[in-house]
Design a protein around this motif. Structure first.
Motif, PDB file in Angstrom:
ATOM      1  N   THR A 396       0.821  -1.223   0.000  1.00  0.00           N
ATOM      2  CA  THR A 396       0.000   0.000   0.000  1.00  0.00           C
ATOM      3  C   THR A 396       0.850   1.266   0.000  1.00  0.00           C
ATOM      4  O   THR A 396       0.596   2.201  -0.778  1.00  0.00           O
ATOM      5  CB  THR A 396      -0.930  -0.001   1.222  1.00  0.00           C
ATOM      6  OG1 THR A 396      -1.737  -1.183   1.196  1.00  0.00           O
ATOM      7  CG2 THR A 396      -1.839   1.217   1.198  1.00  0.00           C
ATOM      8  N   GLU A 397       1.862   1.310   0.837  1.00  0.00           N
ATOM      9  CA  GLU A 397       2.715   2.496   0.899  1.00  0.00           C
ATOM     10  C   GLU A 397       3.439   2.731  -0.422  1.00  0.00           C
ATOM     11  O   GLU A 397       3.540   3.862  -0.913  1.00  0.00           O
ATOM     12  CB  GLU A 397       3.734   2.342   2.034  1.00  0.00           C
ATOM     13  CG  GLU A 397       4.613   3.579   2.211  1.00  0.00           C
ATOM     14  CD  GLU A 397       5.683   3.378   3.276  1.00  0.00           C
ATOM     15  OE1 GLU A 397       6.434   4.340   3.537  1.00  0.00           O
ATOM     16  OE2 GLU A 397       5.781   2.258   3.827  1.00  0.00           O
ATOM     17  N   TYR A 400       1.129   4.121  -3.101  1.00  0.00           N
ATOM     18  CA  TYR A 400       0.888   5.558  -2.909  1.00  0.00           C
ATOM     19  C   TYR A 400       2.032   6.379  -3.511  1.00  0.00           C
ATOM     20  O   TYR A 400       1.813   7.341  -4.255  1.00  0.00           O
ATOM     21  CB  TYR A 400       0.735   5.861  -1.416  1.00  0.00           C
ATOM     22  CG  TYR A 400       0.727   7.339  -1.092  1.00  0.00           C
ATOM     23  CD1 TYR A 400      -0.403   8.129  -1.347  1.00  0.00           C
ATOM     24  CD2 TYR A 400       1.864   7.945  -0.549  1.00  0.00           C
ATOM     25  CE1 TYR A 400      -0.397   9.489  -1.056  1.00  0.00           C
ATOM     26  CE2 TYR A 400       1.871   9.303  -0.263  1.00  0.00           C
ATOM     27  CZ  TYR A 400       0.741  10.062  -0.521  1.00  0.00           C
ATOM     28  OH  TYR A 400       0.741  11.409  -0.252  1.00  0.00           O
ATOM     29  N   ARG A 404       1.766   8.730  -6.981  1.00  0.00           N
ATOM     30  CA  ARG A 404       2.109  10.152  -6.891  1.00  0.00           C
ATOM     31  C   ARG A 404       3.191  10.508  -7.913  1.00  0.00           C
ATOM     32  O   ARG A 404       3.109  11.541  -8.593  1.00  0.00           O
ATOM     33  CB  ARG A 404       2.590  10.472  -5.471  1.00  0.00           C
ATOM     34  CG  ARG A 404       2.815  11.965  -5.228  1.00  0.00           C
ATOM     35  CD  ARG A 404       3.194  12.215  -3.778  1.00  0.00           C
ATOM     36  NE  ARG A 404       4.422  11.507  -3.419  1.00  0.00           N
ATOM     37  CZ  ARG A 404       4.957  11.548  -2.208  1.00  0.00           C
ATOM     38  NH1 ARG A 404       4.365  12.221  -1.221  1.00  0.00           N
ATOM     39  NH2 ARG A 404       6.059  10.893  -1.949  1.00  0.00           N
ATOM     40  N   ILE A 423      -6.223   4.270  -8.254  1.00  0.00           N
ATOM     41  CA  ILE A 423      -6.383   4.899  -6.931  1.00  0.00           C
ATOM     42  C   ILE A 423      -7.787   4.652  -6.400  1.00  0.00           C
ATOM     43  O   ILE A 423      -7.976   4.311  -5.214  1.00  0.00           O
ATOM     44  CB  ILE A 423      -6.086   6.405  -7.027  1.00  0.00           C
ATOM     45  CG1 ILE A 423      -4.607   6.636  -7.360  1.00  0.00           C
ATOM     46  CG2 ILE A 423      -6.446   7.120  -5.722  1.00  0.00           C
ATOM     47  CD1 ILE A 423      -4.246   8.084  -7.641  1.00  0.00           C
ATOM     48  N   GLN A 426      -8.099   1.173  -5.144  1.00  0.00           N
ATOM     49  CA  GLN A 426      -7.459   1.002  -3.843  1.00  0.00           C
ATOM     50  C   GLN A 426      -8.334   1.556  -2.723  1.00  0.00           C
ATOM     51  O   GLN A 426      -8.421   0.965  -1.639  1.00  0.00           O
ATOM     52  CB  GLN A 426      -6.097   1.707  -3.845  1.00  0.00           C
ATOM     53  CG  GLN A 426      -5.034   1.027  -4.699  1.00  0.00           C
ATOM     54  CD  GLN A 426      -4.735  -0.388  -4.234  1.00  0.00           C
ATOM     55  OE1 GLN A 426      -4.483  -0.632  -3.061  1.00  0.00           O
ATOM     56  NE2 GLN A 426      -4.798  -1.330  -5.163  1.00  0.00           N
TER      57      GLN A 426
END
Length: 442
Positions: A396-397, A400, A404, A423, A426
């Motif tokens: 998950t991290e 992200y 980005r 996104i 998720q």
């Protein structure tokens, strides 16, 4: 006239003491012998060549007759073929091996573009015989021979279909098979050297020349070849050549895992950095990775203990290299290698710190170019599916951070829409996660 001229030249050379033949003697012998062979008087030339009185002349100057002999042998004219074959065989026995090598390689280099495969098929076995006569000092000469032959082989068109490979319409398959046979005695010699010394010497010149040949073969022609699955047809000469190349690498003491991870290891402060770059070209290592993980060639020599994440790290620079090109065959191989490497990795397992590695950001950028700019529809579609597969492997991290970065660097509406869709997916997934329900207080 040609017969008389050749006889006169030979008689004149018989009078020369201590084999001190002048350049003019060489030119006259070559011109007169060539005229005789071209005019069909090969039987007379043979009688002169095998005459014991002319042994020294033949040993020093006989190699000059290779050019007309090779032309006759390639044409396979019945009238002169038998005598020319006998002359050719006799020259291989009595002439200086070094001069024969030079003469044979000249014929390979100057081969008619339409007869490259036939010339190589004709001359490789004689060339092998002559090289083996050079004893322990043949390494540099072998390297020159392999480089010359391989440079001609790479000019041959690559088969694009199963039928073309089966029919060997361009001769590439024949040449690759012949090269595999040609190199074997020298590989066996290196194996014996390793066995005797009980160690692998990186400075063994013969080993280095064979390594260079294997590396060159991996990039040309193998990187341009689309190998067929083993079940497609009974035998595949090009697949066999790829297998032989990897087996040869192992036989001369190269470790397949070390070759695979070479891109990671070379970032360290290793002495001889430039030498390593030259000895292990990036294109060759990318081809090696593709043969291992897509076609599973020589995988029985590859340890199964390496973690999927480590293998992914090793392959990322190979994938980056392949996807950074525009040739369809390279793009396909890059997508195949990336997909086969990713499927071994558990979903949502790749940590965020991998994105600090340059290749983990460069590969998606290259993928975007494939998805948006490649003119081939199926390659663009494949690129999109592999792009999604790569996203699925991050935790998950990492997702992200990846999203980005892609939104900041992308200037393509379709790609931005695809990222935004991911996104949303998720977010939906996060909202659907069941949380434990607290009991109501009484």
């Amino acid at each position: 006239m040609a017969l008389e001229r050749f006889s006169d030249v030979v008689q004149s050379c018989q009078l020369v003491q201590d084999e001190s033949y002048s350049p003019a003697d060489f030119d006259l012998f070559h011109a007169a012998g060539k005229s005789c062979i071209e005019q069909g008087h090969s039987a007379h030339v043979l009688s002169v060549i095998i005459d014991e009185r002319n042994k020294n002349i033949v040993r020093c100057m006989g190699w000059n007759l290779l050019e007309p002999l090779v032309k006759v042998l390639l044409k396979k004219e019945e009238k002169n073929l038998h005598h020319c074959q006998a002359i050719f065989s006799h020259l291989l026995q009595v002439c200086s091996p070094k001069e024969l090598v030079v003469g044979l390689l000249e014929q390979v280099e100057e081969a008619d573009p339409d007869a490259v495969a036939e010339t190589i098929a004709l001359l490789l076995t004689p060339l092998q015989t002559v090289l083996l006569k050079l004893g322990k000092k043949k390494a540099s000469t072998l390297g020159m021979a392999l480089s010359t032959v391989l440079s001609q082989v790479t000019k041959l068109p690559v088969p694009q279909s199963r039928e073309q490979e089966e029919d060997d319409v361009f001769g590439l398959c024949r040449c690759c098979t012949a090269l595999s046979r040609f190199i074997q005695p020298f590989v066996e010699e290196v194996k014996e050297n390793i066995k005797e010394r009980r160690t692998i010497s990186r400075d063994d010149e013969l080993r280095v020349e064979i390594l260079k040949f294997c590396m060159k073969s991996l990039s040309e022609p193998l990187l341009d070849v689309q190998l067929k699955d083993p079940g497609t047809f009974e035998t595949s000469p090009l697949r066999d050549f790829a297998t032989d190349t990897l087996v040869t690498l192992c036989s001369i003491g190269e470790s397949l895992p070390d070759l695979l991870s070479h891109n990671l290891l070379r970032k360290r402060d290793v002495p001889g950095f430039l030498e390593e770059e030259v000895r292990y070209p990036k294109e060759s290592l990318a081809s090696l990775a593709h043969l291992l993980f897509v076609h599973h060639i020589a995988m029985d020599m590859f340890p199964a203990v390496l973690s999927p994440v480590f293998v992914l790290q090793c392959n990322m620079e190979h994938v980056e290299l392949l996807l950074g090109r525009t040739e369809e065959s390279w793009l396909q191989k890059g997508l195949e290698l990336y997909e086969k490497t990713l499927v071994r990795v558990e979903d949502s397992s790749l940590p965020c710190d991998l994105l600090d590695l340059k290749s983990f950001l460069n590969v998606p950028q290259n993928l975007i170019k494939v998805m948006t700019l490649c003119p081939v529809q199926n390659v663009r579609t494949k690129g999109l599916s592999v792009f999604q597969l790569s996203i699925d492997k991050f935790n998950t991290e990492a997702k992200y951070k990846f999203f980005r970065c892609m939104l900041k660097t992308s200037d393509h509406a379709g790609v931005e829409g695809f990222i935004i869709k991911n996104i949303k997916n998720q977010l939906d997934l996060a909202l659907k996660v069941q949380r434990p329900v607290r009991p109501l207080c009484k």
